[in-house]
Enzyme design. Structure first.
Site, PDB file in Angstrom:
ATOM      1  N   THR B 188       6.342  -3.308   9.541  1.00 20.65           N
ATOM      2  CA  THR B 188       6.638  -2.249   8.582  1.00 20.65           C
ATOM      3  C   THR B 188       6.010  -0.966   9.084  1.00 20.65           C
ATOM      4  O   THR B 188       4.926  -0.973   9.659  1.00 20.65           O
ATOM      5  CB  THR B 188       6.029  -2.559   7.205  1.00 20.65           C
ATOM      6  OG1 THR B 188       4.608  -2.651   7.352  1.00 20.65           O
ATOM      7  CG2 THR B 188       6.553  -3.863   6.657  1.00 20.65           C
ATOM      8  N   GLU B 333       9.733  -6.550   3.753  1.00 22.66           N
ATOM      9  CA  GLU B 333       9.096  -7.768   3.259  1.00 22.66           C
ATOM     10  C   GLU B 333      10.061  -8.667   2.492  1.00 22.66           C
ATOM     11  O   GLU B 333       9.723  -9.790   2.142  1.00 22.66           O
ATOM     12  CB  GLU B 333       7.903  -7.413   2.347  1.00 22.66           C
ATOM     13  CG  GLU B 333       6.703  -6.809   3.068  1.00 22.66           C
ATOM     14  CD  GLU B 333       6.810  -5.285   3.219  1.00 22.66           C
ATOM     15  OE1 GLU B 333       7.935  -4.749   3.130  1.00 22.66           O
ATOM     16  OE2 GLU B 333       5.766  -4.652   3.431  1.00 22.66           O
ATOM     17  N   LYS B 445      -2.045   6.513 -13.728  1.00 22.39           N
ATOM     18  CA  LYS B 445      -2.510   5.506 -14.681  1.00 22.39           C
ATOM     19  C   LYS B 445      -3.425   6.193 -15.688  1.00 22.39           C
ATOM     20  O   LYS B 445      -4.598   6.401 -15.419  1.00 22.39           O
ATOM     21  CB  LYS B 445      -3.256   4.387 -13.969  1.00 22.39           C
ATOM     22  CG  LYS B 445      -2.325   3.457 -13.169  1.00 22.39           C
ATOM     23  CD  LYS B 445      -2.652   3.437 -11.699  1.00 22.39           C
ATOM     24  CE  LYS B 445      -1.605   2.711 -10.878  1.00 22.39           C
ATOM     25  NZ  LYS B 445      -1.422   3.316  -9.531  1.00 22.39           N
ATOM     26  N   TRP B 450       1.432   4.349 -17.957  1.00 25.24           N
ATOM     27  CA  TRP B 450       1.844   4.953 -16.699  1.00 25.24           C
ATOM     28  C   TRP B 450       2.644   6.214 -16.961  1.00 25.24           C
ATOM     29  O   TRP B 450       3.533   6.245 -17.825  1.00 25.24           O
ATOM     30  CB  TRP B 450       2.716   3.981 -15.896  1.00 25.24           C
ATOM     31  CG  TRP B 450       1.892   3.004 -15.121  1.00 25.24           C
ATOM     32  CD1 TRP B 450       0.546   3.020 -14.949  1.00 25.24           C
ATOM     33  CD2 TRP B 450       2.381   1.878 -14.404  1.00 25.24           C
ATOM     34  NE1 TRP B 450       0.147   1.968 -14.170  1.00 25.24           N
ATOM     35  CE2 TRP B 450       1.258   1.253 -13.824  1.00 25.24           C
ATOM     36  CE3 TRP B 450       3.637   1.330 -14.186  1.00 25.24           C
ATOM     37  CZ2 TRP B 450       1.370   0.100 -13.024  1.00 25.24           C
ATOM     38  CZ3 TRP B 450       3.748   0.202 -13.405  1.00 25.24           C
ATOM     39  CH2 TRP B 450       2.616  -0.408 -12.832  1.00 25.24           C
TER      40      TRP B 450
END
Lengths: 551, 551
Positions: B188, B333, B445, B450
């Site tokens: 990645t 992934e 946060k 959120w």
């Protein structure tokens, strides 16, 4: 080097959870004849599956991998059993209600089924067998039908709806399953010997469902509605219930309404896009439609399998009703998806037909080879005929067979290196199209070559004097086996064997021509109407046939 | 109870054999710019794959699970490497030619690649790195390009065509592989820290290819021709090469001709039915087509993934060129197929849009959950926003990460129970449609809730005075974190924070409104043009921003 991917098993439990969560709004519609169809969402079906699992465990004490049988039509209660039973680690044993009763008794006892789920309409079949089914402790009855046949029977009797009512719709503690663990059990209705069990794994069910959903197989999507006419007691309805729940494809379940008229009605009313069944069903539906047309325009694909679909029937659907019949091949031992006959792209309609009447191409997970008369592997040249042998993750490697359930591998069914011997003889072209022509037991092994009895029969039956013809192998000192031709003559015709042989001689190679001929009054048939060649061979061996040998 | 199904592993070896045998006549067409395209049948590609395997083993001594790197465009030679290398038990390591060179050096050394296959056109990139790649013993060069850059280099240099010429086209002794063995390796290109390797297994590659071929995913069939514009060094071109070889789908390979004009030309000439790539590619193609229309009518589906496709671009394709863009979501992934955005059936075109702009639905093999700010699992109600966590057989469970190649599981990437933390924040509706709105590292946060920085930025940039806006989380004693809004003003505009806050106040909940404001000359950007919020946060921490705090 081991990869670092997650090690997540392929299980029916996942199919259940996925269908409920991602496709909870898809529907299962069960036909009820004249009444309003029964409709349940995938979410409701999943919740009722959880209730069923709770009932089986908490009320009936089902544990481990006990076998739970179903004697049911295609309906949403049966789907709930399909999802709940394997997910809880038990084994779903579907009972074929068309089996002779002594075979039904045999397989329930062999599987040691503890519970039978049964539709009310099938109690007249089940009730008389119960005294012979000592392992069955519980009978759960679902759907309409007189219950009185169960009065006084030994097993405890439960009503499906009462049994699951009020139980939790979530929170079942599903076991962590090994994907190679058994999920479902189907017995083959072999024409010889005792039925033999095929014990599907969670892995095989899951992979097979993925393949059913491949665009080059049945291609189920959330935009489809699938009508499985093939019964759920025939090789798990060809995997369609699990595949549909995986893909979010709504299901139209015919229940016991499998006659041509209600099938035509439910297609016209509920507008399924995909259907699947055996040629007999489609032939009946075609006759119904020809007599009383209905709107079948919703159907994009109709899969036909189980035996070869007559081309005239396929053309009839296509030309008179705009319905495309697609042939597929498989068997209980292959889960059953073996091959699907889509023609290559870019052909005209007429050019497509030679491909559409084949058994089609195999998916990557089904490896195939053709074994010749001496066991040699034959080329894929479209002409070399051999017995089809297959290998793959949803192909049986043994039967659940022995008295104690241990795996058995009869050598006529499995090669020494573990491939399944399908018992079908055919060819494969260089571009992978499989054509099956004969059953291996019906080909004549003559001097290291195979002679197709089916081919000889078809030619003989095209002769104007011949009503029916059956060709069987008989022992021959020089060639090992040679063909014996038995013919049923049309009324008023006399036996002219030389003329029949000359007729054949224009159509097949000289070495294939039968020397032995006999006239019979009728060709013996099995209970399902197939030629019973065992009987003919025995009549020949016992000297009961009046055989003429041509020089 | 173990099932009696065959235990056949899911491997790339099977994909190779199947494509060659059943779909040998399908083609791989590689674009060559102005010249005639290079065409090879699947049978030829498979035979050349076998020759490559022979060459790697017999000539170069490749054994076991050694890593073989490719630095190549999308072309048929690269496909041969895709098939041969995993099948022989080695690991295919695709190198992303757009990585910074220091990262390329890092990953080749980390993987200990023994061989590099490289296209001639990419030698100017590879040659200067070779002195820093001590594990590389062999370089194999394929396709056009000046070879002089390799003169005097340490590794042995081979010409691909010369290396495979004359070697056997069959009979390679493929090893019996465990399906969990490593098949391919992708690193990645994370924005922070060193690249991390994802080590795909044969099982994950095979299952993923099956899913790509599902009708509800990309639905490849033998009737299709697939144009993978997404590079084969980006998550294995989203699995399309293996999926196409499995399905018998012809491939159109763009090689290095990824500019809008040649893409439009090759689509018009070669008439692919399916294509896949990132939004930037499609945006460029759309501009090209608007300027100089071509016939794109062959395309039934164009998959867009990698980042969100702008709805205006999707509409432009649909309305002006009749091409349907379908969004999909995934990451390195996740192999990458995570979700595909087909709308439900039965909707009008306008009703479909709200579904088409989501990330779509997940397949049964990808299990999903949303984790809230405190780690709690959130409902699928279309409004509760959480970090998407996924689980499944083609999802990474660790990185090939440590110095000795041991698996590493950073806790910001994997939950304690092994699920992948995607780093994406979004919602899922009750019918399973996923919408991703933010990167987890970019949400604020604040007091157990959120706040979406992307949402605040989009609103701010809609204000007439604002050229650009970036919102980042900054520490706050009371709330943990609070948003800091940084804005780039249009020429001649003055900072009126109260007015901007009032403007926001009409669009988001009051508790989400930033107290801290700053004007910046420009928003810092990463090398690929994304806002670089790390830099902004550091500037704030270092006191480099002139911050106004509104009461």
């Amino acid at each position: 080097m081991q990869s670092t991917m997650q090690d997540v098993p392929l299980t029916v439990t996942r199919i259940l959870a996925h269908g409920a969560l991602v496709h909870g709004g898809a529907t299962v519609t069960t036909w009820t004849g004249d009444g309003e169809p029964l409709r349940r969402s995938f979410r409701e079906v999943a919740e009722r599956s959880v209730q069923l699992a709770h009932a089986l465990r908490d009320e009936l004490g089902v544990t481990g991998d006990q076998r739970i049988a179903t004697l049911m039509w295609n309906n949403s209660d049966h789907l709930e059993a399909y999802l709940a039973i394997p997910s809880m680690g038990a084994v779903l044993h579907t009972l074929n209600l068309r089996l002779p009763v002594e075979q039904l008794v045999f397989i329930v006892n062999h599987a040691a089924d503890r519970v039978v789920l049964v539709n009310g309409s099938l109690l007249p079949l089940l009730a008389p067998l119960l005294p012979h089914l000592p392992t069955v402790e519980h009978v759960i009855v679902s759907g309409p039908g007189d219950r009185s046949a169960l009065e006084g029977c030994r097993p405890r009797v439960h009503e499906y709806e009462e049994l699951i009512a009020g139980r939790p719709v979530s929170g079942f503690d599903w076991p962590q399953l090994d994907e190679r663990q058994a999920a479902a059990l189907c017995y083959t209705s072999g024409t010889t010997g005792e039925p033999k069990g095929v014990l599907y794994s969670h892995r095989s069910v899951y992979l097979h469902a993925m393949e059913v959903n491949a665009a080059s197989a049945f291609g189920l999507t959330p935009a489809d509605t699938c009508l499985p006419v093939v019964p759920m007691f025939h090789v798990n309805a060809w995997g369609l219930p699990h595949a549909a729940f995986m893909a979010g494809t709504s299901l139209l379940m015919p229940d016991r309404f499998l006659q041509p008229a209600p099938l035509a009605d439910m297609i016209a009313t509920e507008r399924p896009t995909v259907s699947a069944g055996v040629p007999t069903i489609w032939a009946g539906l075609l006759a119904e439609l020809d007599a009383r047309p209905r709107d079948l325009s919703s159907l994009r694909t109709v899969i036909s399998g189980g035996s070869a679909a007559p081309p005239a029937m396929m053309r009839g659907f296509h030309e008179r009703h705009g319905v495309r019949i697609v042939q597929a091949w498989g068997m209980t031992e292959t889960s059953p998806l073996g091959s699907v006959a889509y023609p290559p792209a870019g052909l005209s309609e007429e050019e497509e037909w030679p491909y559409r009447v084949t058994q089609g191409r195999l998916p990557s997970s089904v490896e195939a080879r053709l074994a010749g008369p001496g066991g040699e592997i034959l080329p894929w040249d479209g002409t070399s005929a051999g017995e089809l042998e297959v290998r793959g993750p949803w192909i049986a490697g043994a039967y659940y067979g022995g008295a104690a359930g241990e795996p058995v591998r009869p050598e006529d069914k499995f090669s020494p290196d573990g491939w399944l011997r399908t018992g079908d003889v055919g060819t494969i072209t260089a571009d992978g199209f499989l054509t099956l022509t004969d059953r291996a037991k019906d080909v004549i092994k003559s001097g290291g070559e195979w002679i197709s009895s089916v081919e000889l029969e078809n030619h003989l039956m095209a002769h104007p004097d011949v009503a029916e013809a059956a060709v069987v192998a008989v022992p021959d000192e020089k060639w090992g086996e040679r063909p014996l031709a038995t013919v049923v003559l049309k009324d008023g015709k006399d036996a002219d064997y030389a003329a029949l042989r000359a007729f054949l001689g224009e159509r097949v190679a000289r070495w294939q021509l039968p020397e032995r001929w006999a006239v019979v009054v009728t060709v013996p048939k099995t209970s399902v109407g197939k030629f019973d060649k065992k009987v003919l061979r025995k009549q020949y061996a016992d000297g009961e046939l009046e055989v003429t040998v041509l020089a």
